[in-house]
Design a protein around this motif. Structure first.
Motif, PDB file in Angstrom:
ATOM      1  N   TYR A 197       0.413  -4.238   5.932  1.00 63.66           N
ATOM      2  CA  TYR A 197       0.952  -3.356   4.887  1.00 63.66           C
ATOM      3  C   TYR A 197       0.310  -3.738   3.556  1.00 63.66           C
ATOM      4  CZ  TYR A 197       4.618  -0.271   2.925  1.00 63.66           C
ATOM      5  OH  TYR A 197       5.311   0.765   2.324  1.00 63.66           O
ATOM      6  N   ILE A 198      -0.378  -2.778   2.965  1.00 59.37           N
ATOM      7  CA  ILE A 198      -1.065  -3.063   1.701  1.00 59.37           C
ATOM      8  C   ILE A 198      -0.707  -2.018   0.636  1.00 59.37           C
ATOM      9  CG2 ILE A 198      -3.004  -4.125   2.920  1.00 59.37           C
ATOM     10  CD1 ILE A 198      -4.651  -1.585   2.063  1.00 59.37           C
ATOM     11  N   GLU A 199      -1.101  -2.312  -0.594  1.00 61.49           N
ATOM     12  CA  GLU A 199      -0.954  -1.358  -1.696  1.00 61.49           C
ATOM     13  C   GLU A 199      -2.308  -1.220  -2.375  1.00 61.49           C
ATOM     14  OE1 GLU A 199       2.780  -1.561  -3.708  1.00 61.49           O
ATOM     15  OE2 GLU A 199       1.919  -1.004  -5.644  1.00 61.49           O
ATOM     16  N   VAL A 200      -2.665  -0.003  -2.715  1.00 58.20           N
ATOM     17  CA  VAL A 200      -3.959   0.273  -3.342  1.00 58.20           C
ATOM     18  C   VAL A 200      -3.723   1.042  -4.637  1.00 58.20           C
ATOM     19  CG1 VAL A 200      -6.192   1.453  -3.095  1.00 58.20           C
ATOM     20  CG2 VAL A 200      -5.128   0.364  -1.100  1.00 58.20           C
ATOM     21  N   GLU A 201      -4.153   0.454  -5.733  1.00 52.81           N
ATOM     22  CA  GLU A 201      -3.989   1.090  -7.047  1.00 52.81           C
ATOM     23  C   GLU A 201      -5.365   1.422  -7.602  1.00 52.81           C
ATOM     24  OE1 GLU A 201      -1.282  -0.517 -10.568  1.00 52.81           O
ATOM     25  OE2 GLU A 201      -3.325  -1.286 -10.722  1.00 52.81           O
ATOM     26  N   SER A 221      -7.050  10.389  -3.359  1.00 55.76           N
ATOM     27  CA  SER A 221      -6.916  11.369  -2.271  1.00 55.76           C
ATOM     28  C   SER A 221      -8.174  11.399  -1.410  1.00 55.76           C
ATOM     29  CB  SER A 221      -6.662  12.772  -2.844  1.00 55.76           C
ATOM     30  OG  SER A 221      -5.405  12.825  -3.452  1.00 55.76           O
ATOM     31  N   LYS A 222      -9.321  11.345  -2.056  1.00 56.05           N
ATOM     32  CA  LYS A 222     -10.573  11.350  -1.290  1.00 56.05           C
ATOM     33  C   LYS A 222     -10.687  10.080  -0.442  1.00 56.05           C
ATOM     34  CE  LYS A 222     -13.565  14.411  -4.038  1.00 56.05           C
ATOM     35  NZ  LYS A 222     -14.325  15.243  -3.096  1.00 56.05           N
ATOM     36  N   MET A 223     -10.252   8.971  -1.007  1.00 55.84           N
ATOM     37  CA  MET A 223     -10.294   7.713  -0.246  1.00 55.84           C
ATOM     38  C   MET A 223      -9.376   7.800   0.981  1.00 55.84           C
ATOM     39  SD  MET A 223     -10.307   5.146  -3.575  1.00 55.84           S
ATOM     40  CE  MET A 223      -9.897   3.638  -2.689  1.00 55.84           C
ATOM     41  N   ILE A 224      -8.166   8.308   0.760  1.00 52.64           N
ATOM     42  CA  ILE A 224      -7.203   8.439   1.861  1.00 52.64           C
ATOM     43  C   ILE A 224      -7.713   9.435   2.898  1.00 52.64           C
ATOM     44  CG2 ILE A 224      -4.892   9.311   2.449  1.00 52.64           C
ATOM     45  CD1 ILE A 224      -4.017   8.275  -0.392  1.00 52.64           C
ATOM     46  N   ALA A 225      -8.227  10.569   2.399  1.00 50.11           N
ATOM     47  CA  ALA A 225      -8.672  11.636   3.301  1.00 50.11           C
ATOM     48  C   ALA A 225      -9.795  11.168   4.221  1.00 50.11           C
ATOM     49  CB  ALA A 225      -9.130  12.840   2.486  1.00 50.11           C
ATOM     50  N   SER A 226     -10.576  10.223   3.722  1.00 54.77           N
ATOM     51  CA  SER A 226     -11.746   9.782   4.501  1.00 54.77           C
ATOM     52  C   SER A 226     -11.379   8.859   5.660  1.00 54.77           C
ATOM     53  CB  SER A 226     -12.743   9.059   3.576  1.00 54.77           C
ATOM     54  OG  SER A 226     -12.260   7.773   3.238  1.00 54.77           O
ATOM     55  N   CYS A 227     -10.118   8.452   5.741  1.00 56.26           N
ATOM     56  CA  CYS A 227      -9.733   7.442   6.739  1.00 56.26           C
ATOM     57  C   CYS A 227      -9.373   7.999   8.117  1.00 56.26           C
ATOM     58  CB  CYS A 227      -8.587   6.591   6.204  1.00 56.26           C
ATOM     59  SG  CYS A 227      -9.081   5.543   4.826  1.00 56.26           S
ATOM     60  N   HIS A 228      -9.214   9.322   8.219  1.00 57.33           N
ATOM     61  CA  HIS A 228      -8.958   9.937   9.535  1.00 57.33           C
ATOM     62  C   HIS A 228      -9.971  11.054   9.735  1.00 57.33           C
ATOM     63  CE1 HIS A 228      -4.831   8.237   9.044  1.00 57.33           C
ATOM     64  NE2 HIS A 228      -4.838   8.193  10.358  1.00 57.33           N
ATOM     65  N   ASP A 229     -10.561  11.140  10.915  1.00 61.84           N
ATOM     66  CA  ASP A 229     -11.470  12.246  11.181  1.00 61.84           C
ATOM     67  C   ASP A 229     -10.707  13.438  11.754  1.00 61.84           C
ATOM     68  OD1 ASP A 229     -11.051  11.865  13.880  1.00 61.84           O
ATOM     69  OD2 ASP A 229     -12.981  10.895  14.242  1.00 61.84           O
ATOM     70  N   ILE A 285     -14.918   1.664  -0.617  1.00 68.16           N
ATOM     71  CA  ILE A 285     -15.158   3.117  -0.668  1.00 68.16           C
ATOM     72  C   ILE A 285     -14.804   3.729  -2.026  1.00 68.16           C
ATOM     73  CG2 ILE A 285     -14.873   3.437   1.821  1.00 68.16           C
ATOM     74  CD1 ILE A 285     -12.086   4.643   1.252  1.00 68.16           C
ATOM     75  N   ALA A 286     -14.208   2.949  -2.919  1.00 70.60           N
ATOM     76  CA  ALA A 286     -13.868   3.496  -4.237  1.00 70.60           C
ATOM     77  C   ALA A 286     -15.147   3.769  -5.018  1.00 70.60           C
ATOM     78  CB  ALA A 286     -12.985   2.514  -4.996  1.00 70.60           C
ATOM     79  N   PRO A 287     -15.233   4.922  -5.662  1.00 71.70           N
ATOM     80  CA  PRO A 287     -16.430   5.188  -6.472  1.00 71.70           C
ATOM     81  C   PRO A 287     -16.461   4.271  -7.702  1.00 71.70           C
ATOM     82  CG  PRO A 287     -14.803   6.935  -6.775  1.00 71.70           C
ATOM     83  CD  PRO A 287     -14.281   6.034  -5.692  1.00 71.70           C
ATOM     84  N   SER A 288     -17.638   4.152  -8.302  1.00 68.65           N
ATOM     85  CA  SER A 288     -17.812   3.190  -9.397  1.00 68.65           C
ATOM     86  C   SER A 288     -17.094   3.607 -10.679  1.00 68.65           C
ATOM     87  CB  SER A 288     -19.301   2.983  -9.675  1.00 68.65           C
ATOM     88  OG  SER A 288     -19.908   4.244  -9.901  1.00 68.65           O
ATOM     89  N   CYS A 289     -16.597   4.846 -10.725  1.00 68.40           N
ATOM     90  CA  CYS A 289     -15.902   5.291 -11.947  1.00 68.40           C
ATOM     91  C   CYS A 289     -14.474   4.763 -12.038  1.00 68.40           C
ATOM     92  CB  CYS A 289     -15.902   6.816 -12.033  1.00 68.40           C
ATOM     93  SG  CYS A 289     -15.164   7.619 -10.610  1.00 68.40           S
TER      94      CYS A 289
END
Lengths: 454, 454
Positions: free
Chosen positions: A200-204, A229-237, A349-353
């Motif tokens: 169980y993790i938290e991502v901010e 959202s893009k990070m989360i969306a990328s985790c399931h195909d 996977i987080a973008p550099s921005c």
């Protein structure tokens, strides 16, 4: 001995229920620091109930976190010893507005007790306390009984491993018995043969130093909700397969035989959907519902928040967005490895921005128990006696983080003999425990001790 | 007349500030129904200040929602009339924990007034009230002045269009003057030549009838946070271009010449980034920062929530997840069309395992004003007089929903003469308005009237 148990339990039926409900009144939410005192009060109440129900001794024992309650009734050191594990802590109650009654004012409706913790796990471990009383008061004890009732199960048992390691002799037993799971149904009794592990993790995700006006800056500054959202969306195909590299590496491949066995358990799709109000089944392509919750790991979003979440509209470009994310694990995944994998993945996977702050909440190892053990056979016979039907072995979807540690520290197999139902609303608003199930548990447990002693 | 204005304003400097701060004490949050009484109190305070400052008459006038305050000082019906538009309502204040002071207890620090509404828009429209006072008390009025100060700008002015249509004669004017925007900087004064439009919607995704245990059901039931994340993620491509079919259809293609002009405005990338604490610029590929906020539409996530968002961890599979989503629009997009497009899109892209409830919050049309009008030239000369520099025409990123309606109903061009700064923290915690800017506005406004009357 069945008649004498039955008579005693009939006689004390009302009190058995009242005592359990008294325990439900204590808001023992382990995740929230504001409930620290309630945790201590609850531990003391558990200790008092153990002593009142026949334990020779009981104690509230300190850990680095919320205390553990230990109790024992030793009739003869030469006899087999059963260690009952349970937990007196409960999940948080949010969202409060969805409860039909206050979560810590237990309410009986339609032969069910509604309250946080009624099924998970106060109502369930308390069946063992009342089964003990039944056997003590009727002079029918066949085993020694020890209790370890902890206060941190819902936050991953961070201190219990150390406690168990430090008290191996005290906790020494021939079998560990846990009632913290569910039956398929009252018509189809079952015994869980394992639990899933947890990471169980938290991502901010932070994009700016402060919330910004979405007109002045919108379009020119990254939106952390979109990024997350893009990070989360990328985790399931598209097959609902988890795409995180390495996630499935250690997953135990279950044989076709065992899969066939799992899928023999009765499953009424319409009933399943109606029960929880879903339109369709969902899940990893190529697996049945039982397989998806039993033998496959998952990645769940448990919470997300960012920006303005109040009434009406606010044209804000938020500074940050946060998600609570957990994976359920199966043999032979390990919580430590998957937690590290998840943290590293979300950072990567987080973008550099944006800036990512990812950290662990807690974890627990998956655990499996064989069905040919003496303990499993005793449990199976006990349920057969009171339900009139041989229980079906099933893989449990939930997690009891300490199982793996309990077995490895104490060298003892665990038996899962839960009396809840999947629709008990565990971790949800309006959690309930059917009164029938509570009494059925108290009725069944003495038979386990009897058969295990034989 | 400059000397007499200057003297009067110097003399009443402290009071001008105190009065503005008194107005900031009223929590006039239009989005929240609990502030209904505060809205009325604020409208009454605005009316009183108009009368005290020299209006011949003023009134709090009912609309279907929060009231409008109207006031006027007619010196000669033959002289030109300036209609000042402003709003006394403010944005919500969440997240409260990020404010360094209570949002409705205006606090002076470093020559800035910190409070919700200080820059947006109480502090700005009040400059016009004090400019009126200056001219009335020094007998230097050159135009008739009318005020329309509304209470629903921050919720999209849902009732103002009807009000304006019903009061065309009352509001008749030769120019509309609005101070609800920003200068590039005090060194580079500027005048906005337009505002973006807005479409603001909410999208709720429901997967189950209740929150579920993520162990029991995880992997077998769709997770609404994952579903919503996938929906959101699909709306921007890798070039940060919005992928919603038809979204760009009506977007006015700005000429290379005009783009060159926009990009002539001074832009210090490092300063821009430092000011708001971002690591990198972001936005639609092929456009500069000024273009991204000025001539291009955007799609922003203003808020998202679902599942457990409290302290610690809760292993819940949430029943639903919700997002607040808004688009900033440019000429010739229309709010109604884009709102319909967005609602239809989110309903359409949702997978069949969830139910979508998508609805509109509010909207507003984009608006542009020419730089060769009499009003723009008067404003330009006014700023040149007090700043010693010709203001740069720039495209504003924000929205004032009513602009399009004001022009079409009253047949009058709008001049944007804002004195805020981009770092005022509009819609954010710790909103502030520089005292220097407040006084500069009061100093500049009388010149606008003088030049417009000439």
């Amino acid at each position: 001995m069945s008649q004498v148990w039955k008579e005693y339990q009939e006689q004390h039926r009302e009190r058995f229920l009242k005592e359990m409900m008294d325990l439900l009144r204590i808001p023992s939410i382990s995740a929230k620091s504001e409930h620290k005192e309630d945790m201590i009060q609850c531990a003391e109440a558990v200790k008092a109930s153990l002593l009142a129900s026949g334990c020779d001794k009981a104690a509230v024992m300190n850990t680095g976190g919320h205390p553990v309650v230990y109790g024992e009734k030793i009739i003869d050191p030469a006899k087999p010893t059963v260690l009952v594990y349970g937990h007196y802590d409960v999940q948080p109650v949010e969202p409060l507005e969805l409860w039909h009654m206050p979560p810590f004012e237990p309410t009986i409706k339609d032969e069910k007790v509604f309250a946080r913790g009624s099924a998970d796990d106060k109502g369930q471990f308390y069946m063992h306390v009342k089964a003990l009383e039944t056997m003590v008061k009727t002079n029918t004890m066949t085993t020694n009984i020890k209790f370890i009732i902890e206060g941190e199960e819902e936050v991953g048992s961070p201190n219990l491993g150390k406690f168990v390691a430090a008290h191996k002799e005290l906790l020494k037993a021939d079998v560990i018995l846990i009632s913290d799971s569910s039956l398929l149904s009252m018509e189809n009794p079952s015994l869980d043969t394992g639990v899933r592990g947890l990471s169980y993790i938290e991502v901010e995700v932070t994009a700016a130093a402060r919330d910004l006006h979405s007109g002045t800056y919108g379009g020119a500054v990254a939106n952390p909700i979109v990024v997350l959202s893009k990070m989360i969306a990328s985790c399931h195909d598209e097959n609902n397969h988890i795409t995180i590299p390495g996630f499935y590496d250690d997953v135990n491949v279950v044989s076709e035989e065992e899969r066939a066995l799992i899928n023999q358990a009765p499953f009424d799709e319409q009933e399943y959907k109606d029960e929880i109000g879903i339109k369709e089944l969902w899940g990893e392509k190529g697996f049945s519902t039982y397989e998806r919750t039993g033998i496959r790991p998952t990645l769940e979003l448990n919470g997300i928040w960012g920006g303005y979440t109040g009434e009406g509209a606010k044209t804000v470009l938020p500074a940050k967005a946060t998600a609570k994310i957990s994976a359920r694990l199966v043999p032979n995944q390990t919580s430590e490895k998957i937690t590290e994998l998840l943290l590293a993945h979300f950072r990567k996977i987080a973008p550099s921005c944006v800036t990512v702050n990812a950290f662990e909440h807690h974890g627990g190892e998956p655990y499996g128990t064989p069905i040919d053990s003496k303990g499993y056979q005793a449990a199976s016979k006990a349920l057969e006696t009171t339900f009139g039907k041989t229980p079906i072995p099933v893989k449990g979807g939930g997690s009891i983080p300490i199982c793996h540690t309990l077995e490895s520290e104490l060298g003892t197999k665990i038996i899962f003999m839960g009396f809840g139902l999947d629709n008990d609303g565990l971790h949800s608003p309006n959690e309930k425990y059917n009164i029938e199930n509570y009494y059925k548990g108290i009725e069944t447990i003495p038979y386990f001790h009897q058969f295990f002693a034989e």
